[in-house]
Design an enzyme around this catalytic site. Structure first.
Site, PDB file in Angstrom:
ATOM      1  N   CYS A 222      24.179  45.429  64.833  1.00 18.64           N
ATOM      2  CA  CYS A 222      23.731  46.534  65.673  1.00 18.64           C
ATOM      3  C   CYS A 222      23.066  45.977  66.928  1.00 18.64           C
ATOM      4  O   CYS A 222      22.897  44.769  67.085  1.00 18.64           O
ATOM      5  CB  CYS A 222      22.770  47.455  64.926  1.00 18.64           C
ATOM      6  SG  CYS A 222      21.220  46.649  64.449  1.00 18.64           S
TER       7      CYS A 222
ATOM      8  N   ASP B 146      40.385  42.624 105.502  1.00 20.97           N
ATOM      9  CA  ASP B 146      40.921  41.569 106.361  1.00 20.97           C
ATOM     10  C   ASP B 146      42.364  41.930 106.713  1.00 20.97           C
ATOM     11  O   ASP B 146      43.027  42.689 105.997  1.00 20.97           O
ATOM     12  CB  ASP B 146      40.856  40.237 105.617  1.00 20.97           C
ATOM     13  CG  ASP B 146      41.512  39.109 106.394  1.00 20.97           C
ATOM     14  OD1 ASP B 146      41.221  38.965 107.588  1.00 20.97           O
ATOM     15  OD2 ASP B 146      42.344  38.400 105.798  1.00 20.97           O
TER      16      ASP B 146
END
Length: 748
Positions: free
Chosen positions: A19, A433
């Site tokens: 857990c 770009d």
């Protein structure tokens, strides 16, 4: 998690965690070592640790052991994304079910209760409580010695309390009478009659074991993409040494070794073709649907499939340096980290189990102090112990990230860590770009304008013939276009001559042909002059073709816009993102590409430093910025943006500075990444709402005695399964119809 100078990164596999409380315990124990930071993932069972070089891996393993868990360094080579379940396997749940189901049926259905049924059920319950639930008891005892508590503590206490009270009722409380009948109640109210809780004693371990087994299977399904990546590579390769071919293991390959790839075989590793020609199918690795033609001098990638002729390849990278290995490492790194939402959930879960123990004790004391039925008090306390489940909290985020990163890898989108998916969802501005990103990054023939009476195909054929011997990018573009359009071998050239910076010339089929700069030709007019002016305004390179001393055509050469760039820009806007063009090219080429794609914000002639400044200015204006690039000159901007996105075909500097890599080398995959990120974050939020809401609703009901322990066990297991199942829906997520179908292909 990155390491600073003087630090190293070590990955451990951790066993025994059940857990989110376990995760916090392992992390706290590791970080007690000076200079150590750690991130532990419950789903993958891995711990990534950044530590000083003086701290040995054995010290880290010992620290995990002191926390109550076992650990080992991650072995070299491909490993599974999700480890096997700790210790219960298939036998324990199966035997437990065979013994527990009769007990559940008889206890919950009064019509099946026969004389002395309770004693038969007691005998069947003994092996379930001892052997079936042994793993819970063992881990709970181990953590008790460490003065800690986990989910196993809650399950173990619930089982022992139910069984202990049942034994008391049978031997001392009057429930052992041969003719006793027991009605089943959905609540803790027994009506004052003698009651045994054997159904809870066997039901809790049964449902938790089955739930964890199903969770494990589902979690391993979530990691299937990484295992598929690890299995893509070839296992054997045919090497060629001194003209002799021999079949060897791929691990024996060294850089510089030549190997043979026959039709239908996988390319063993990254390399360069030295002989032969063929087509390679990279669909399994990149999602690209169309095979790529390769020949001598072309680079090839390991794990691509040869669908044509025989190739001889010289290896350039092997092992961890190959593209496939880097892709696998990126996915592994992404699945090892934890998102911000998960850190919050783990912090809550860390104190959750002690709080539940306190609540259960308070419920028991309150019921007894208020004069309630002791059986009902025990039932309510057991229901509180069983229904409280931090497992759902611990699984809410990592299962979604596991499925999302695996699906992203299948779609050609690699994220460096879970924080990338979170950041991608917040992006509102995308800086793009130009060269190599929105455009192909190579010179292509874009336009041919001929003088009156000149045949375009003929002039291109002759120009391509003289440029065939040129090494200049413009010459290669003209020759390639001539071969492509003519679909035939170019004619031979006699008297070939090249003058640096001016052009080339020669005699082709008896005609004098020159391809030269425009300033070397006088008297150009009409549409040839217009073509030159148009090429100049668009930022393209123009050359003039002369036939027998007369200007015959103007050829415009430039960087072609990628086929998917226009769709990408449009879809980014549809997603509410603003595109910005940022390039080192001059204003002419920048404006031409921006105009073609419909981008209004343009920054041209930008140096690497200027690119970083533009990104910083946008962020200062309150924008959340993603920078997309592929070159060394983009690396600074990629690193300074909120999120850097690199194309896989770009430089190592760009990929290293980016948090997201588009494997297909196509900017269109960015749209897929944004949509996947948004879906993933929505899934994580739904998981967390369910995990918190489940406990908020059912814990009070259990404390009030309105929930039977068996139903509590069913609800607890169902909560974890629902979270995992919701996350696994991401494995089948597909881009919308607008996205190219080829992007949905990938690892299978």
């Amino acid at each position: 998690m990155s390491a600073a100078a003087g630090e190293v990164v070590t990955d451990l596999t951790v066993s025994g965690m059940t857990c989110a409380a376990c995760v916090g315990r392992v992390e706290r124990r590791l970080t007690r070592i000076d200079g150590v930071t750690a991130t532990v993932n419950l789903v993958t069972g891995r711990a990534r640790i950044v530590h000083p070089a003086g701290v040995a891996p054995a010290d880290l393993v010992a620290a995990v052991g002191r926390a109550g868990y076992s650990a080992a360094p991650v072995p070299a080579g491909p490993v599974a994304a999700v480890p096997a379940e700790p210790d219960d396997g298939r036998l324990r749940p199966a035997v437990t079910a065979a013994l527990a189901l009769p007990v559940l049926a008889v206890s919950m259905l009064p019509g099946l209760q026969f004389p002395a049924w309770q004693w038969v059920c007691f005998l069947l319950a003994v092996p379930v409580v001892t052997w079936g639930a042994y793993g819970f008891h063992r881990r709970a005892l181990h953590h008790l010695r460490q003065a800690t508590a986990t989910m196993d503590t809650l399950v173990s206490l619930g089982v022992l309390a139910s069984f202990g009270w049942s034994g008391y009722a049978l031997f001392l409380g009057g429930a052992g009478a041969v003719g006793m009948r027991m009605p089943f109640s959905l609540t803790a109210d027994t009506g004052g009659a003698a009651h045994v809780y054997l159904e809870a004693a066997v039901g809790v371990p049964l449902f938790v074991l089955c739930g964890r087994s199903l969770e494990g299977r589902a979690r391993r399904r979530g990691g299937s993409a990484l295992r598929a990546l690890a299995e893509l590579g070839a296992k054997e390769v045919c090497v060629r040494r001194a003209g002799v071919e021999r079949l060897v293991s791929v691990q024996e390959l060294m850089p510089g070794t030549e190997f043979v790839v026959r039709p239908g075989e996988k390319v063993a590793t990254d390399g360069v073709v030295v002989e032969g020609g063929s087509a390679l199918d990279a669909g399994l690795l990149t999602g690209e649907s169309v095979p790529v033609e390769v020949g001598p001098g072309d680079r090839v990638t390991g794990a691509t499939v040869n669908v044509g002729g025989v190739l001889v390849v010289r290896a350039t990278a092997v092992g961890a340096d190959t593209r496939l290995a880097r892709v696998t490492a990126l996915v592994t790194e992404a699945q090892t980290g934890r998102a911000r939402a998960q850190r919050v959930a783990d912090a809550v879960a860390g104190g959750f189990v002690p709080c539940v123990l306190a609540v259960a004790a308070a419920v028991l004391g309150f019921w007894l102090g208020a004069g309630g039925d002791p059986q009902a008090a025990v039932t309510a306390a057991v229901a509180v112990l069983v229904v409280a489940c931090p497992c759902a909290l611990g699984l809410a985020t990592p299962t979604a990230l596991l499925a999302a990163t695996g699906r992203g890898a299948e779609l050609g989108v690699l994220v460096r860590g879970p924080e990338v998916l979170e950041g991608l969802r917040r992006i509102d501005t995308v800086v793009l770009d130009k060269t190599g990103t929105l455009t192909t990054g190579r010179m292509d023939l874009l336009a041919v304008t001929t003088a009156p009476g000149v045949d375009e195909a003929e002039v291109l054929r002759l120009a391509g013939a003289v440029e065939h011997g040129s090494e200049h990018p413009v010459g290669r573009a003209v020759a390639a276009a001539a071969r492509l359009r003519g679909r035939a071998e170019l004619p031979a050239v006699e008297g070939f001559a090249a003058t640096a910076g001016l052009g080339v010339g020669g005699t082709v089929e008896g005609r004098r042909v020159r391809v030269v700069r425009p300033d070397r030709v006088s008297g150009l007019g009409g549409r040839l002059r217009e073509a030159l002016d148009r090429a100049g305004s668009d930022g393209r390179t123009a050359v003039v073709v002369e036939l027998d001393g007369r200007a015959a055509a103007v050829l415009a050469v430039g960087d072609r816009v990628r086929p998917g760039s226009w769709r990408t820009v449009r879809r980014l806007r549809d997603l509410g993102l603003e595109p910005v063009l940022l390039t080192g090219d001059g204003p002419g080429p920048a404006r031409a590409v921006a105009s073609e794609l419909g981008i209004t914000a343009v920054h041209a002639a930008a140096s690497p430093e200027r690119k970083a400044e533009v990104v910083a200015d946008l962020r200062a204006a309150g924008r959340c910025v993603a920078m997309v690039g592929d070159g060394v000159n983009d690396a600074v901007a990629l690193a300074s943006a909120d999120l850097g996105v690199a194309l896989a075909g770009g430089t190592d500097a760009a990929i290293g500075a980016a948090g997201l890599t588009l494997v297909r080398g196509d900017v269109e995959s960015l749209v897929v990444a944004v949509r996947l990120a948004r879906r993933t974050v929505a899934t994580i939020r739904a998981n967390l709402v369910w995990a918190f809401g489940y406990n908020a609703v059912l814990l009070p009901l259990a404390a009030l005695g309105l929930l039977n322990p068996v139903l509590a066990a069913v609800a607890m297991s169902a909560s974890s399964l629902l979270v995992v199942a919701n996350s696994l829906r991401l494995r089948g997520w597909r881009p919308s119809r607008g996205v190219s179908r080829s992007v949905s292909r990938g690892v299978r």
